[in-house]
Design a protein around this motif. Structure first.
Motif, PDB file in Angstrom:
ATOM      1  N   ALA A  88      13.532  -0.196   8.018  1.00 15.26           N
ATOM      2  CA  ALA A  88      14.374   0.981   7.838  1.00 15.26           C
ATOM      3  C   ALA A  88      14.194   1.593   6.457  1.00 15.26           C
ATOM      4  N   LEU A  89      14.114   0.748   5.427  1.00 18.27           N
ATOM      5  CA  LEU A  89      13.977   1.267   4.069  1.00 18.27           C
ATOM      6  C   LEU A  89      12.600   1.882   3.836  1.00 18.27           C
ATOM      7  N   LEU A  90      11.567   1.249   4.363  1.00 16.85           N
ATOM      8  CA  LEU A  90      10.225   1.752   4.102  1.00 16.85           C
ATOM      9  C   LEU A  90       9.856   2.901   5.031  1.00 16.85           C
ATOM     10  N   ALA A  91       9.866   2.636   6.341  1.00 15.98           N
ATOM     11  CA  ALA A  91       9.446   3.666   7.287  1.00 15.98           C
ATOM     12  C   ALA A  91      10.508   4.746   7.447  1.00 15.98           C
ATOM     13  N   GLY A  92      11.783   4.382   7.347  1.00 12.92           N
ATOM     14  CA  GLY A  92      12.829   5.378   7.522  1.00 12.92           C
ATOM     15  C   GLY A  92      13.104   6.182   6.274  1.00 12.92           C
ATOM     16  N   PHE A  93      13.372   5.506   5.179  1.00 10.09           N
ATOM     17  CA  PHE A  93      13.727   6.177   3.927  1.00 10.09           C
ATOM     18  C   PHE A  93      12.505   6.623   3.134  1.00 10.09           C
ATOM     19  N   LEU A  94      11.671   5.662   2.731  1.00  9.65           N
ATOM     20  CA  LEU A  94      10.613   5.968   1.781  1.00  9.65           C
ATOM     21  C   LEU A  94       9.589   6.942   2.353  1.00  9.65           C
ATOM     22  N   VAL A  95       9.082   6.680   3.549  1.00 11.88           N
ATOM     23  CA  VAL A  95       8.037   7.541   4.109  1.00 11.88           C
ATOM     24  C   VAL A  95       8.556   8.956   4.326  1.00 11.88           C
ATOM     25  N   GLN A  96       9.752   9.093   4.899  1.00 13.57           N
ATOM     26  CA  GLN A  96      10.238  10.435   5.220  1.00 13.57           C
ATOM     27  C   GLN A  96      10.564  11.243   3.972  1.00 13.57           C
ATOM     28  N   VAL A  97      11.118  10.610   2.950  1.00 14.50           N
ATOM     29  CA  VAL A  97      11.362  11.339   1.705  1.00 14.50           C
ATOM     30  C   VAL A  97      10.038  11.733   1.065  1.00 14.50           C
ATOM     31  N   LEU A  98       9.069  10.822   1.078  1.00 12.53           N
ATOM     32  CA  LEU A  98       7.773  11.120   0.473  1.00 12.53           C
ATOM     33  C   LEU A  98       7.079  12.278   1.187  1.00 12.53           C
ATOM     34  N   LEU A  99       7.016  12.215   2.522  1.00 11.22           N
ATOM     35  CA  LEU A  99       6.330  13.266   3.268  1.00 11.22           C
ATOM     36  C   LEU A  99       7.072  14.598   3.152  1.00 11.22           C
ATOM     37  N   GLY A 100       8.401  14.555   3.204  1.00 11.03           N
ATOM     38  CA  GLY A 100       9.159  15.791   3.069  1.00 11.03           C
ATOM     39  C   GLY A 100       8.982  16.427   1.711  1.00 11.03           C
ATOM     40  N   ALA A 101       9.004  15.615   0.660  1.00 11.85           N
ATOM     41  CA  ALA A 101       8.813  16.155  -0.692  1.00 11.85           C
ATOM     42  C   ALA A 101       7.416  16.739  -0.864  1.00 11.85           C
ATOM     43  N   LEU A 102       6.393  16.034  -0.360  1.00 10.14           N
ATOM     44  CA  LEU A 102       5.026  16.565  -0.476  1.00 10.14           C
ATOM     45  C   LEU A 102       4.874  17.871   0.291  1.00 10.14           C
TER      46      LEU A 102
ATOM     47  N   LEU B 108       0.837  -1.200   0.000  1.00 15.81           N
ATOM     48  CA  LEU B 108       0.000   0.000   0.000  1.00 15.81           C
ATOM     49  C   LEU B 108       0.873   1.252   0.000  1.00 15.81           C
ATOM     50  N   LEU B 109       1.997   1.176   0.698  1.00 19.23           N
ATOM     51  CA  LEU B 109       2.901   2.316   0.754  1.00 19.23           C
ATOM     52  C   LEU B 109       3.729   2.450  -0.525  1.00 19.23           C
ATOM     53  N   ALA B 110       4.431   1.372  -0.901  1.00 21.03           N
ATOM     54  CA  ALA B 110       5.373   1.462  -2.018  1.00 21.03           C
ATOM     55  C   ALA B 110       4.674   1.429  -3.369  1.00 21.03           C
ATOM     56  N   LEU B 111       3.793   0.443  -3.572  1.00 27.24           N
ATOM     57  CA  LEU B 111       3.099   0.321  -4.855  1.00 27.24           C
ATOM     58  C   LEU B 111       2.000   1.371  -4.999  1.00 27.24           C
ATOM     59  N   GLY B 112       1.333   1.704  -3.882  1.00 27.75           N
ATOM     60  CA  GLY B 112       0.228   2.647  -3.941  1.00 27.75           C
ATOM     61  C   GLY B 112       0.673   4.089  -3.836  1.00 27.75           C
TER      62      GLY B 112
ATOM     63  N   ALA C 135       3.689   5.725  -2.900  1.00 25.69           N
ATOM     64  CA  ALA C 135       4.957   6.191  -3.467  1.00 25.69           C
ATOM     65  C   ALA C 135       4.960   6.132  -4.992  1.00 25.69           C
ATOM     66  N   SER C 136       4.448   5.055  -5.560  1.00 24.58           N
ATOM     67  CA  SER C 136       4.484   4.922  -7.021  1.00 24.58           C
ATOM     68  C   SER C 136       3.604   5.958  -7.703  1.00 24.58           C
ATOM     69  N   ASN C 137       2.442   6.248  -7.137  1.00 26.17           N
ATOM     70  CA  ASN C 137       1.614   7.306  -7.706  1.00 26.17           C
ATOM     71  C   ASN C 137       2.324   8.651  -7.632  1.00 26.17           C
ATOM     72  N   ALA C 138       2.964   8.923  -6.480  1.00 31.55           N
ATOM     73  CA  ALA C 138       3.694  10.178  -6.355  1.00 31.55           C
ATOM     74  C   ALA C 138       4.815  10.269  -7.391  1.00 31.55           C
ATOM     75  N   ILE C 139       5.492   9.157  -7.644  1.00 31.57           N
ATOM     76  CA  ILE C 139       6.573   9.162  -8.636  1.00 31.57           C
ATOM     77  C   ILE C 139       6.027   9.446 -10.025  1.00 31.57           C
ATOM     78  N   LEU C 140       4.940   8.781 -10.409  1.00 28.86           N
ATOM     79  CA  LEU C 140       4.358   9.016 -11.733  1.00 28.86           C
ATOM     80  C   LEU C 140       3.926  10.470 -11.911  1.00 28.86           C
ATOM     81  N   ILE C 141       3.370  11.040 -10.857  1.00 31.28           N
ATOM     82  CA  ILE C 141       2.866  12.415 -10.942  1.00 31.28           C
ATOM     83  C   ILE C 141       4.011  13.423 -11.011  1.00 31.28           C
ATOM     84  N   TRP C 142       4.942  13.330 -10.063  1.00 29.18           N
ATOM     85  CA  TRP C 142       5.937  14.384  -9.930  1.00 29.18           C
ATOM     86  C   TRP C 142       7.117  14.224 -10.872  1.00 29.18           C
TER      87      TRP C 142
END
Length: 851
Positions: A306-320, A41-45, A47-54
């Motif tokens: 670490a990769l999901l909650a540490g890296f992916l979530v924080q980069v996603l929230l910071g970028a948004l 839900l996090l990575a495929l849902g 994060a991937s939508n955010a990548i396609l959009i931005w």
């Protein structure tokens, strides 16, 4: 539609996926495949939508292309992508692989279309200074179909287990490091100095351009090593990827030196990148040092958080948090949105990162639970702030604003909020330790006074099969004892000492250190997994230089748990809403593909008595399978429990090495066999100790009809088994199993249930009753009071056919089965029992009501 309206509308897609992540996290115990769902839900849902959009947004900006205000093509791609992502989720949760396949194909097609569109824009545009960022996007989008392919293949029950295990790291590496990681690294080339509001450092573009081939080469090595099942090659690839990441990011340090990150977006992205570097360093070392591929998979799984909650979530929230104010439009609107994102930002960042560190370190389980709740709270708080930011931004559209930089909170206030967040984590940690002091080696039982020597005895203990090697250690009185426990076995184990100190339960290939404290007298130790102590997993600490060995002074901590009253239960009626298990044997079906999930569930086994059972498919006995000679059965076993489990089908004849292997929690295997002989066959968990696993509910029946089996009016199935009751709501008492002292002997999982819900029949009906003795220890002598069998079939052969002779019992040893047939001459209630009368009195009793 203008730019801000478009981004807010498609941003709602990302928001919806993030809400789904929070919902599943809150209800994870009641949601099947919750761990898999949270990741995807996090990575495929989201994060991937955010990548396609931005990535499309940045490509237009960097290549100086005019934006398509209709956004028709991009909207269609997003719709198809989300349809594919939802199909993948539905297919996995429902175990419908064709749906998963279809969803994976849609995801891959959209990613390739996106990559093709970016390449087309690159070729059509004039040379751009930062075109390298678009090259990163193209490479990332080209990798997603590969990662999706690995994921779809892993979901296919026909995939051999060894390939499934190899694809795990390949799937994660291509998707997390390729699709997500390359996109982030490419975006930071221009976004990072922009977020810091500083000049781009020298060398950033050169490092990005030279780093991309190295990143792709390292990712290829890591993926190839995973597919080949080589921890060394996969680890080498991970180390190479880490080196390339550091090379690409190094020039950005000059930007940080010139302009320190102080707001939520920059600090969140910076924390995320640091988690990426740390996780890569750990996984590279762990893979290279892993002795087996299964150990490598376990090591890689340890950094998933670490990769999901540490890296992916924080980069996603910071970028948004940075991009949403930018696209809203208007200075006043942007400032209003920024103020919302800054609410409690130091507290949220402090809590998220310090609590997340506790989640990935070897901390006690209660501490990890508390820390994970704090991480969820800190991240979930972003969602209402996102909604408020959008609303406030729209309200301020067109409003005048003062020039200059936005106002920020004083540094002292920010540090105070961060310290408060850290304090919350410290308090939660202290509460977890106070609730379970033994988890840190703090004894909860009295200890004798002893003079400490100031010296430490260190010992390494391996686990081999069901033994500690060595199984004892001699320690000078007054020394501190440190035990390094290495799980070289095939199942989860721990080590508990009688003074209350213990390790966590560790998976095969893992290591834990037990600090036993100052040793003043002898101690007993054992594995706390049900049945393992009785199988011989005991340990002894002996002292030297002490007058006596006083093992009896230390006892395992006890709790006041009320004992179950078996005698009263056997004379009581079930609750009003009780529903007996349907004893009718279902007809055979042509499709023998089935998914069996191992669950841990509290079930009533006699009126007023509940036990926490380990069950196939949620029931004990597990689901009944039925077919004919020559049928092929394909069973996907999923371990949703907390310890290792396996499955053994007596109905198939094949080497047990792989299909009957123990799988750890979260793993799955496919067991395929052909029914070559008729019989009623037992299936059960074969993880040691088998007796304990079977006595706690892990068994079921497979009926393979004999050729030309005549039809009858009624056909029933009864599986006899035993319960060795632990405390109310608890698990099996392994000591009772070893002593062969069952509390209950039952048919179909509940004592005397067919006394209360009799099996129906009519005078003259021909009734066939299949009986399987699942044991694990007691045989059966099946008898119908007032009835006589004219047909007896057991263990593959007829022992009696209709004629002048008759039979009164069907005698079965544990693991055997057969059927009997009879007719009833007159109406009445005909009890059926195991004629080992003590077992009938323990619950192996029922009634056939003949009308």
């Amino acid at each position: 539609m203008n730019r801000s309206g478009w981004h807010l509308r498609v941003g709602a897609i990302v928001f919806a996926w993030l809400v789904a992540v929070v919902v599943v996290a809150l209800a994870h115990r009641a949601v099947p495949l919750s761990g898999w769902l949270l990741i995807h839900l996090l990575a495929l849902g989201a994060a991937s939508n955010a990548i396609l959009i931005w990535s499309r947004h940045f490509t237009d900006a960097l290549l100086r292309r005019s934006r398509d205000d209709s956004h028709t093509g991009q909207g269609l791609r997003l719709a198809v992508f989300n349809a594919g992502a939802i199909a993948v989720v539905i297919g996995m949760v429902g175990h419908w692989w064709p749906i998963t396949l279809a969803g994976g194909v849609l995801v891959g097609v959209v990613a390739l279309t996106h990559a093709t569109d970016l390449v087309r824009q690159l070729r059509a545009a004039l040379p751009a200074r930062f075109g390298i960022t678009v090259h990163y996007y193209v490479a990332a989008a080209s990798l997603l179909p590969v990662g999706a392919g690995f994921g779809v293949a892993m979901a296919n029950p026909a995939l051999p287990g060894d390939l499934q295990e190899r694809f795990v790291i390949a799937h994660a590496a291509v998707n997390l490091l390729g699709w997500v990681g390359l996109t982030v690294l490419g975006t930071l080339v221009t976004l990072w100095p922009t977020m810091l509001r500083t000049k781009m450092a020298d060398g950033v573009e050169v490092a990005a351009r030279r780093g991309l081939p190295a990143l792709l080469a390292a990712l290829l090595v890591a993926t190839g090593g995973s597919v080949a099942g080589s921890p060394l090659i996969a680890g080498t690839g991970a180390a190479g990827f880490l080196g390339a990441v550091v090379f690409v990011l190094w020039p950005h340090l000059d930007e940080i030196r010139r302009k320190r990150p102080t707001d939520f977006p920059t600090l969140s992205v910076l924390c995320g990148v640091l988690w990426l570097v740390g996780a890569l360093a750990y996984v590279a070392i762990a893979l290279v040092l892993s002795p087996t591929w299964l150990a490598a998979v376990a090591a890689a799984g340890a950094v998933t958080t670490a990769l999901l909650a540490g890296f992916l979530v924080q980069v996603l929230l910071g970028a948004l948090a940075y991009l949403i104010p930018v696209v809203i439009g208007g200075r006043a609107s942007a400032l209003a949105a920024i103020r919302e994102f800054e609410r409690g930002a130091p507290w949220r960042l402090s809590v998220a990162n310090s609590a997340l560190l506790l989640c990935v370190l070897p901390t006690p389980s209660l501490v990890r639970v508390g820390a994970s709740v704090l991480v969820l709270v800190s991240y979930a708080a972003f969602l209402p702030l996102l909604v408020r930011a959008a609303r406030q931004g729209y309200r301020k559209r067109g409003a005048p604003s003062t020039p200059g930089l936005p106002e920020t909170a004083p540094l002292r206030r920010k540090l105070g909020m961060a310290a408060a967040g850290f304090g919350v984590v410290v308090l939660a940690t202290a509460a977890g330790i106070a609730a379970d002091p033994a988890s840190l080696g703090i004894s909860s039982v009295p200890t004798e006074s002893v003079n400490a020597t100031g010296q430490t005895t260190r010992v390494e203990v391996r686990i081999e099969g069901m033994r500690y090697v060595p199984d004892s250690v001699e320690v000078p009185t007054g020394n501190r004892l440190l035990i390094t426990l290495m799980n070289t076995g095939t199942d989860r184990h721990d080590l508990v000492l009688a003074n209350g100190t213990r390790t966590a339960r560790i998976a095969p290939g893992d290591t834990a250190v037990l600090d036993a404290g100052i040793i003043g007298s002898g101690l007993d130790g054992w594995c706390s997994v049900a049945g393992h102590r009785q199988m011989g997993m005991t340990f002894s600490v002996r002292t030297s230089g002490a007058p006596t060995e006083m093992h009896s002074e230390h006892h395992a901590p006890t709790t006041d748990i009320p004992a179950v009253d078996v005698a009263r239960s056997l004379t009581a009626a079930p609750a009003a809403d009780f529903v007996a298990r349907d004893p009718a044997l279902p007809a055979a079906v042509p499709d023998h593909r089935i998914t069996l999930a191992v669950t841990e569930t509290v079930k009533e086994v006699s009126p007023g008595i509940s036990q926490r059972l380990w069950a196939f498919g949620g029931t004990a006995p597990g689901p009944t399978l039925r077919g004919t000679v020559g049928d092929v059965f394909e069973v996907t076993l999923i371990n949703d429990g907390t310890i290792g489990h396996s499955i053994d089908f007596h109905a198939g004849a094949l080497a047990p090495d792989r299909p009957m292997r123990t799988i750890e929690p979260g793993q799955r295997l496919v067991y395929r066999f052909t029914a070559t002989r008729a019989g009623i066959w037992l299936y059960h968990c074969s993880t040691m100790p088998m007796s304990v696993h079977m006595a706690n509910g892990m068994f079921g029946a497979v009926v393979i009809d004999p050729p030309d089996l005549p039809t009858v009016d009624r056909e029933y199935l009864l599986v006899q088994s035993e319960f060795y009751l632990g405390p109310q709501g608890g698990e099996v008492d392994a000591d009772k199993v070893v002593a062969e002292k069952p509390d209950l002997v039952v048919f179909n999982g509940f004592a005397q249930q067919y006394d209360h819900a009799p099996l129906p029949a009519r005078v003259g009906d021909r009734v066939r009753i299949w009986v399987l003795d699942a044991g694990p220890n007691r045989g059966s002598s099946f008898h119908v009071v007032g009835g006589q069998f004219d047909t007896v079939w057991a263990e593959g052969a007829y022992r009696l056919r209709p004629g002048v002779g008759g039979a009164q019992t069907l005698g079965l040893f544990p693991g055997q089965g057969g059927f009997v047939e009879l007719t009833f001459p007159e109406p009445g209630r005909y009890p059926f029992v195991s004629h080992a009368m003590v077992d009938a009195e323990r619950g192996a009793h029922g009634v056939i009501a003949v009308s």
